[in-house]
Structure formats: structure tokens, C-alpha cells
Design a protein around this motif. Structure first.
Motif, PDB file in Angstrom:
ATOM      1  N   ASN A   1     -17.816  27.834  13.152  1.00 56.02           N
ATOM      2  CA  ASN A   1     -17.633  28.302  14.519  1.00 56.02           C
ATOM      3  C   ASN A   1     -18.666  29.395  14.814  1.00 56.02           C
ATOM      4  O   ASN A   1     -18.433  30.553  14.548  1.00 56.02           O
ATOM      5  CB  ASN A   1     -16.213  28.854  14.639  1.00 56.02           C
ATOM      6  CG  ASN A   1     -15.912  29.345  16.028  1.00 56.02           C
ATOM      7  OD1 ASN A   1     -16.612  28.991  16.991  1.00 56.02           O
ATOM      8  ND2 ASN A   1     -14.904  30.173  16.153  1.00 56.02           N
TER       9      ASN A   1
ATOM     10  N   ASN B   1     -12.030  31.614  21.763  1.00 55.20           N
ATOM     11  CA  ASN B   1     -12.692  31.193  20.540  1.00 55.20           C
ATOM     12  C   ASN B   1     -13.638  32.270  20.005  1.00 55.20           C
ATOM     13  O   ASN B   1     -13.603  32.631  18.830  1.00 55.20           O
ATOM     14  CB  ASN B   1     -13.488  29.937  20.888  1.00 55.20           C
ATOM     15  CG  ASN B   1     -13.914  29.198  19.662  1.00 55.20           C
ATOM     16  OD1 ASN B   1     -13.464  29.511  18.569  1.00 55.20           O
ATOM     17  ND2 ASN B   1     -14.778  28.227  19.834  1.00 55.20           N
ATOM     18  N   ASN B   2     -14.457  32.806  20.889  1.00 52.58           N
ATOM     19  CA  ASN B   2     -15.458  33.764  20.432  1.00 52.58           C
ATOM     20  C   ASN B   2     -14.874  35.138  20.154  1.00 52.58           C
ATOM     21  O   ASN B   2     -15.335  35.847  19.258  1.00 52.58           O
ATOM     22  CB  ASN B   2     -16.602  33.850  21.428  1.00 52.58           C
ATOM     23  CG  ASN B   2     -17.425  32.581  21.407  1.00 52.58           C
ATOM     24  OD1 ASN B   2     -17.690  32.050  20.335  1.00 52.58           O
ATOM     25  ND2 ASN B   2     -17.777  32.085  22.564  1.00 52.58           N
TER      26      ASN B   2
ATOM     27  N   ALA C   1     -13.478  34.831  16.840  1.00 54.62           N
ATOM     28  CA  ALA C   1     -14.502  34.707  15.804  1.00 54.62           C
ATOM     29  C   ALA C   1     -15.097  36.065  15.446  1.00 54.62           C
ATOM     30  O   ALA C   1     -15.601  36.258  14.359  1.00 54.62           O
ATOM     31  CB  ALA C   1     -15.600  33.754  16.258  1.00 54.62           C
TER      32      ALA C   1
ATOM     33  N   LYS D   1      -7.910  28.809  13.020  1.00 57.04           N
ATOM     34  CA  LYS D   1      -9.364  29.017  12.886  1.00 57.04           C
ATOM     35  C   LYS D   1      -9.761  29.001  11.408  1.00 57.04           C
ATOM     36  O   LYS D   1     -10.777  28.431  11.044  1.00 57.04           O
ATOM     37  CB  LYS D   1      -9.779  30.351  13.507  1.00 57.04           C
ATOM     38  CG  LYS D   1      -9.693  30.370  14.999  1.00 57.04           C
ATOM     39  CD  LYS D   1     -10.899  29.673  15.571  1.00 57.04           C
ATOM     40  CE  LYS D   1     -10.474  28.831  16.749  1.00 57.04           C
ATOM     41  NZ  LYS D   1     -11.468  27.890  17.192  1.00 57.04           N
TER      42      LYS D   1
ATOM     43  N   GLU E   1      -9.735  25.490  10.235  1.00 57.28           N
ATOM     44  CA  GLU E   1     -10.941  24.774  10.649  1.00 57.28           C
ATOM     45  C   GLU E   1     -12.111  25.091   9.734  1.00 57.28           C
ATOM     46  O   GLU E   1     -12.890  24.214   9.373  1.00 57.28           O
ATOM     47  CB  GLU E   1     -11.334  25.201  12.068  1.00 57.28           C
ATOM     48  CG  GLU E   1     -10.895  24.231  13.124  1.00 57.28           C
ATOM     49  CD  GLU E   1     -11.081  24.828  14.513  1.00 57.28           C
ATOM     50  OE1 GLU E   1     -12.117  25.496  14.743  1.00 57.28           O
ATOM     51  OE2 GLU E   1     -10.186  24.658  15.345  1.00 57.28           O
ATOM     52  N   GLU E   2     -12.225  26.373   9.375  1.00 57.60           N
ATOM     53  CA  GLU E   2     -13.355  26.765   8.531  1.00 57.60           C
ATOM     54  C   GLU E   2     -13.238  26.201   7.125  1.00 57.60           C
ATOM     55  O   GLU E   2     -14.222  25.737   6.569  1.00 57.60           O
ATOM     56  CB  GLU E   2     -13.489  28.291   8.472  1.00 57.60           C
ATOM     57  CG  GLU E   2     -13.853  28.945   9.802  1.00 57.60           C
ATOM     58  CD  GLU E   2     -15.299  28.650  10.251  1.00 57.60           C
ATOM     59  OE1 GLU E   2     -16.119  28.241   9.417  1.00 57.60           O
ATOM     60  OE2 GLU E   2     -15.585  28.829  11.444  1.00 57.60           O
TER      61      GLU E   2
ATOM     62  N   ARG F   1     -21.142  21.034  11.464  1.00 54.39           N
ATOM     63  CA  ARG F   1     -21.142  21.526  12.844  1.00 54.39           C
ATOM     64  C   ARG F   1     -21.399  20.402  13.839  1.00 54.39           C
ATOM     65  O   ARG F   1     -21.052  20.490  15.002  1.00 54.39           O
ATOM     66  CB  ARG F   1     -22.242  22.577  13.027  1.00 54.39           C
ATOM     67  CG  ARG F   1     -21.871  23.915  12.450  1.00 54.39           C
ATOM     68  CD  ARG F   1     -22.957  24.927  12.744  1.00 54.39           C
ATOM     69  NE  ARG F   1     -22.904  25.989  11.760  1.00 54.39           N
ATOM     70  CZ  ARG F   1     -23.854  26.900  11.581  1.00 54.39           C
ATOM     71  NH1 ARG F   1     -24.932  26.873  12.334  1.00 54.39           N
ATOM     72  NH2 ARG F   1     -23.730  27.830  10.681  1.00 54.39           N
TER      73      ARG F   1
END
Ligand code: UDP
Ligand code: MG
Length: 310
Positions: free
Chosen positions: A175, A217-218, A221, A288, A291-292, A298
Motif C-alpha cells: 500500500n 487508506n493513506n 498507512a 491493512k 493485506e500486507e 502491487r
């Protein structure tokens, strides 16, 4: 020494822009005698973008094309472009010409004079509704706090030295947030102001929903602030609990036990909803992490043209 400028152009449903963009940029590069390559990344467009890219590739030997198997989003498209770039420096710009190509020349000259990161800064934020402006401001405030970099006028329009690109590509996370991470990696940085141009054709890909998703999302992150807010709420509740507890005990022992049905219901609902909300925040971070750890790529490429490895 190789001084090629690779220009990465993420493209999603931009069939009307590919030709114009290629011509405008190559004219400027020829005029300035800057060795260059154009890397169009077709991010799973639903229109004829890929055909337009192939057409330009036939006409212009400086054009490379990468085609994704589906839409992976602009951040993934940027990563793919950086992966493919062969130049000594790499610029990223929108392929709708909203980032003025003339600024590329300024950026390139700064690179020649020794800067490694040249950030494009929006001189003005262009035309936006007041509500949008308010959301954007809050979002950038949170991000700026988290990164320690003023992000309010940042953009994805940048030129990076090869060394910086290599460091960026080493980041293991899925991400990525190019705008902030390019500052995060450090190196000798300078800024160039540019005016956001009007989009000439096609339309902006942002909807309200996608903007909210992008923001959440950001923020997640870059910052653990939402979880700290949860802790803060917990602390406030604890204080209130102590005060109310003492008061209730006092009432009990002094023989005025509270009737308070309403109070109980309100407290239950309030505490319940805050708990759910907090669980949601924590759940979001866990998703998150999930997901990682899955370590999915990507992006997935279905076709590459114009590259040396072809
Ligand atoms: N873009 C992309 N993938 C997406 C959405 C957008 O590659 O899923 C590209 C788009 O083709 C353009 C750039 O990202 O070159 C900026 O998009 P847009 O012009 O829609 O954003 P705005 O300029 O309105 O912020
Ligand atoms: Mg645009």
C-alpha cells in the motif's frame, strides 16, 4: 554519462489524451535536447487507451507501454512505471496534461544541477468546491502531521534521481502513497511550483467515494492517530466513570439511590457505539496488516511494449 529522462504516465481511460500528450511532451524534449522515454502505464482502461498507446509506440521510438491485467489504481501504475524506467532520472506526471510539461524542463535542469528529488508543488489548488476543499485540508493536515512534511500543496508530479527511485522501489509495502513516500525517502530535495491546468478531454476519475477511500487508506498507512484517538476516548470514559461512580456511591450511602433508567440506557448506547467504533478502527488496521502479509504484488502486467527486455 546517461542523462535520459524517463517520464511515467499512469493512464486510465485517457484515449483522448494519449496522442496529444505524446506529441506535446516529445516536442518539448526535442526542442530542449533532453534524451527521454515515455512510459505509458495503461491501468486497465475500459476504452481504447491501450490501442492509442500502441499506435504512438509505432510512430515514436521513445514510447514504451505497460498494460495491466485490470485496474490497479494510480499508485500501482506509478510503481510499474518506475519499475520499467531505464533513465538516469524519472519524472511522474498525469497523462491528462494537467501537469504542465514545460515544468518538466525546469525540473530536469534542477536535476542536472544536482538535486535528487524535485517536487512539483501546486501554486493554487485549481477549481474545487468549498466542501471538497475542507475535506482536502483536513486530510492533508493529518498526513502532514504524521509525516512532518507539508503536504497541502503536494502532488504526484515529481522528478526523482535514479538512486531515489531504486530506494523507493525497495520499499516492501503493497500500500504505497507516492506523494508522501518520495519525501519520506529523503535525499537532496527542492520544489518547483506549477499551476494545475484544466483537463482538456476526458474526465476526472475521482468520485466522492473513491476520495474517502483514498483518504482513509493513506491516513492509516501513515499514521496510528485513529488508534490513539480510541485510547483518548477510553481515558475520558474512565474519568467520567470515576466521577459518576463516586457520585452514585455517595447517593447510595446517603439513601438517595438514583432512579436513572434513562441515564442507564443513554450510557449503554453511548458506550456501546463508541466501543463498536473503536473495534472498527482496530479492525481496519488489522485488515491493512492482513493485506500486507499476503504479499500480493502491487500490480499484474499483461503486456509490455517498447521495453529492451521485450
Ligand atoms: N489514473 C490511473 N488509474 C486510476 C485513476 C487515475 O492511472 O485508477 C491516472 C489518470 O489517467 C491520470 C492521473 O491518474 O493520468 C490523474 O487522474 P485524474 O485526472 O482523474 O485525477 P485529477 O487530475 O482529477 O486529480
Ligand atoms: Mg487530472
Amino acid at each position: 554519462m546517461d542523462k535520459t529522462l524517463s517520464i511515467v504516465l499512469p493512464s486510465y481511460n485517457e484515449e483522448q489524451m494519449i496522442e496529444k500528450t505524446t506529441e506535446t511532451i516529445s516536442d518539448i524534449m526535442e526542442r530542449e535536447r533532453i534524451p527521454y522515454e515515455l512510459i505509458f502505464v495503461n491501468d486497465g482502461s475500459k476504452d481504447g487507451t491501450w490501442d492509442k498507446i500502441l499506435e504512438q509506440k509505432e510512430k515514436n521510438t521513445h514510447v514504451k507501454g505497460v498494460c495491466f491485467s485490470r485496474n490497479f489504481g494510480k499508485e500501482s501504475a506509478i510503481s510499474a512505471g518506475l519499475d520499467q524506467a531505464a533513465g538516469a532520472c524519472v519524472a511522474v506526471m498525469d497523462c491528462d496534461l494537467q501537469h504542465p510539461p514545460e515544468t518538466l524542463v525546469t525540473m530536469y535542469r534542477l536535476w542536472e544541477s544536482g538535486f535528487q528529488v524535485i517536487e512539483g508543488i501546486k501554486a493554487s489548488r485549481g477549481k474545487e468546491s468549498p466542501i471538497y476543499k475542507m475535506f482536502a485540508k483536513t486530510f492533508y493536515k493529518i498526513i502532514s502531521n504524521a509525516t512532518g512534511i507539508d503536504m497541502s500543496r503536494a502532488s504526484d508530479f515529481k522528478l526523482l534521481d535514479r538512486q531515489v527511485v531504486d530506494e523507493y522501489l525497495k520499499l516492501p509495502e503493497r500500500n504505497v502513497f507516492f506523494r508522501a513516500l518520495s519525501s519520506w525517502v529523503g535525499f537532496k530535495t527542492t520544489y518547483v511550483e506549477f499551476d494545475v491546468q484544466k483537463r482538456e478531454a476526458g474526465e476526472s476519475k475521482w468520485s466522492f467515494k473513491s476520495l474517502v477511500k483514498y483518504a482513509v487508506n493513506n491516513i492509516s498507512a501513515f499514521s496510528a492517530a485513529p488508534m490513539q484517538i480510541v485510547t483518548f476516548f477510553g481515558f475520558i470514559f474512565f474519568l467520567v466513570a470515576v466521577v459518576l461512580g463516586i457520585q452514585s456511591l455517595y447517593m447510595y450511602f446517603s439513601g438517595h439511590a438514583v432512579e436513572g433508567f434513562t441515564t442507564v440506557i443513554l450510557l449503554l448506547l453511548f458506550v456501546g457505539s463508541v466501543l463498536m467504533f473503536s473495534l472498527g478502527v482496530i479492525g481496519y488496521y488489522i485488515s491493512k496488516i492482513y493485506e500486507e502479509v499476503k504479499m500480493r504484488p502491487r500490480y499484474i502486467i499483461s503486456e509490455i511494449v517498447g521495453s529492451d527486455e521485450e
